[in-house]
Design a protein around this motif. Structure first.
Motif, PDB file in Angstrom:
ATOM      1  N   ILE A   1      -3.685   2.126  10.266  1.00 10.14           N
ATOM      2  CA  ILE A   1      -4.938   1.469  10.631  1.00 10.14           C
ATOM      3  C   ILE A   1      -4.556   0.093  11.151  1.00 10.14           C
ATOM      4  N   GLY A   2      -4.863  -0.162  12.397  1.00 13.15           N
ATOM      5  CA  GLY A   2      -4.460  -1.400  13.050  1.00 13.15           C
ATOM      6  C   GLY A   2      -5.169  -2.627  12.510  1.00 13.15           C
ATOM      7  N   THR A   3      -4.671  -3.769  12.909  1.00  6.93           N
ATOM      8  CA  THR A   3      -5.249  -5.033  12.463  1.00  6.93           C
ATOM      9  C   THR A   3      -6.714  -5.109  12.849  1.00  6.93           C
ATOM     10  N   SER A   4      -7.514  -5.602  11.941  1.00 13.84           N
ATOM     11  CA  SER A   4      -8.952  -5.802  12.122  1.00 13.84           C
ATOM     12  C   SER A   4      -9.728  -4.511  12.359  1.00 13.84           C
ATOM     13  N   SER A   5      -9.128  -3.349  12.143  1.00 17.01           N
ATOM     14  CA  SER A   5      -9.835  -2.070  12.258  1.00 17.01           C
ATOM     15  C   SER A   5     -10.205  -1.562  10.873  1.00 17.01           C
TER      16      SER A   5
ATOM     17  N   THR B   1       0.575  -1.869   3.077  1.00 13.10           N
ATOM     18  CA  THR B   1       0.181  -2.734   4.183  1.00 13.10           C
ATOM     19  C   THR B   1       1.412  -3.477   4.677  1.00 13.10           C
ATOM     20  N   ALA B   2       1.334  -3.947   5.894  1.00 16.69           N
ATOM     21  CA  ALA B   2       2.455  -4.689   6.465  1.00 16.69           C
ATOM     22  C   ALA B   2       2.747  -5.935   5.641  1.00 16.69           C
ATOM     23  N   ALA B   3       1.715  -6.476   4.968  1.00 18.08           N
ATOM     24  CA  ALA B   3       1.905  -7.698   4.182  1.00 18.08           C
ATOM     25  C   ALA B   3       2.269  -7.404   2.732  1.00 18.08           C
ATOM     26  N   LEU B   4       2.367  -6.148   2.382  1.00 13.34           N
ATOM     27  CA  LEU B   4       2.672  -5.771   1.003  1.00 13.34           C
ATOM     28  C   LEU B   4       4.097  -6.190   0.651  1.00 13.34           C
ATOM     29  N   ILE B   5       4.243  -6.891  -0.456  1.00 12.77           N
ATOM     30  CA  ILE B   5       5.575  -7.341  -0.858  1.00 12.77           C
ATOM     31  C   ILE B   5       6.007  -6.640  -2.141  1.00 12.77           C
ATOM     32  N   ASN B   6       5.399  -6.970  -3.266  1.00  9.67           N
ATOM     33  CA  ASN B   6       5.825  -6.395  -4.548  1.00  9.67           C
ATOM     34  C   ASN B   6       4.693  -5.784  -5.362  1.00  9.67           C
ATOM     35  N   ASN B   7       3.527  -5.626  -4.772  1.00 12.96           N
ATOM     36  CA  ASN B   7       2.426  -5.073  -5.551  1.00 12.96           C
ATOM     37  C   ASN B   7       1.435  -4.362  -4.649  1.00 12.96           C
ATOM     38  N   ALA B   8       0.356  -3.873  -5.218  1.00 16.00           N
ATOM     39  CA  ALA B   8      -0.631  -3.095  -4.473  1.00 16.00           C
ATOM     40  C   ALA B   8      -1.733  -3.954  -3.882  1.00 16.00           C
TER      41      ALA B   8
ATOM     42  N   ASN C   1      -7.371  -5.478  -2.930  1.00 16.07           N
ATOM     43  CA  ASN C   1      -6.775  -4.175  -3.146  1.00 16.07           C
ATOM     44  C   ASN C   1      -6.680  -3.459  -1.801  1.00 16.07           C
ATOM     45  N   ALA C   2      -5.573  -2.843  -1.536  1.00 24.45           N
ATOM     46  CA  ALA C   2      -5.330  -2.187  -0.252  1.00 24.45           C
ATOM     47  C   ALA C   2      -5.685  -0.698  -0.306  1.00 24.45           C
ATOM     48  N   ASP C   3      -6.915  -0.376  -0.687  1.00 22.25           N
ATOM     49  CA  ASP C   3      -7.321   1.024  -0.799  1.00 22.25           C
ATOM     50  C   ASP C   3      -7.681   1.624   0.552  1.00 22.25           C
ATOM     51  N   ALA C   4      -7.282   2.863   0.762  1.00 23.56           N
ATOM     52  CA  ALA C   4      -7.662   3.620   1.946  1.00 23.56           C
ATOM     53  C   ALA C   4      -7.968   5.048   1.509  1.00 23.56           C
TER      54      ALA C   4
ATOM     55  N   THR D   1     -12.310  -4.651   5.633  1.00 23.61           N
ATOM     56  CA  THR D   1     -12.175  -4.738   7.084  1.00 23.61           C
ATOM     57  C   THR D   1     -12.055  -6.192   7.518  1.00 23.61           C
ATOM     58  N   GLY D   2     -11.680  -6.375   8.757  1.00 19.78           N
ATOM     59  CA  GLY D   2     -11.602  -7.709   9.320  1.00 19.78           C
ATOM     60  C   GLY D   2     -10.388  -8.514   8.896  1.00 19.78           C
ATOM     61  N   VAL D   3      -9.340  -7.834   8.466  1.00 16.96           N
ATOM     62  CA  VAL D   3      -8.117  -8.539   8.071  1.00 16.96           C
ATOM     63  C   VAL D   3      -7.019  -8.240   9.086  1.00 16.96           C
ATOM     64  N   ASP D   4      -6.103  -9.155   9.226  1.00 14.91           N
ATOM     65  CA  ASP D   4      -5.050  -9.016  10.224  1.00 14.91           C
ATOM     66  C   ASP D   4      -3.776  -8.431   9.638  1.00 14.91           C
ATOM     67  N   VAL D   5      -3.895  -7.254   9.044  1.00 16.12           N
ATOM     68  CA  VAL D   5      -2.731  -6.527   8.556  1.00 16.12           C
ATOM     69  C   VAL D   5      -2.863  -5.066   8.963  1.00 16.12           C
ATOM     70  N   VAL D   6      -1.741  -4.438   9.167  1.00 12.87           N
ATOM     71  CA  VAL D   6      -1.716  -3.007   9.452  1.00 12.87           C
ATOM     72  C   VAL D   6      -1.574  -2.279   8.127  1.00 12.87           C
TER      73      VAL D   6
END
Length: 104
Positions: free
Chosen positions: A23-27, A51-58, A68-71, A88-93
């Motif tokens: 899911i692309g940025t801002s989609s 997510t592209a910004a995910l480092i060490n957690n959910a 939370n990065a739920d899909a 929505t509306g965030v700049d992460v894939v």
């Protein structure tokens, strides 16, 4: 789409397909085309997400707040899988791994 318990007795798998939806940025959602399946004999699984910004957690951070990065996945029709995210509306894939199992 049916539940796995409906097919457990026969145990005859026709096909298994795996893939990744991004899911692309801002989609808020993204769809992909797959080889056609019988929706009444298929089960779709979410194998995990990141997510592209995910480092060490959910969670990922937007505006200084953790979200939370739920899909969620749905079999839109016999040849389309749609992934939708709750935020929505965030700049992460966001990447969602799926598996679809079709039974005889």
């Amino acid at each position: 789409m049916s539940s796995l318990s409906q097919f457990a007795q026969s145990g005859r798998i026709k096909s298994i397909r795996r893939g990744l939806i991004s899911i692309g940025t801002s989609s808020s959602s993204a769809s992909i085309t797959i080889t056609s399946v019988d929706t009444s004999k298929s089960v779709l699984y979410n194998l995990g997400q990141s997510t592209a910004a995910l480092i060490n957690n959910a969670y990922y951070y937007y505006g200084g707040h953790a979200y939370n990065a739920d899909a969620y996945l749905s079999l839109t029709n016999s040849s389309t899988i749609t992934a939708s995210r709750t935020l929505t509306g965030v700049d992460v894939v966001q990447y969602i791994s799926y598996q679809i199992v079709e039974y005889y």
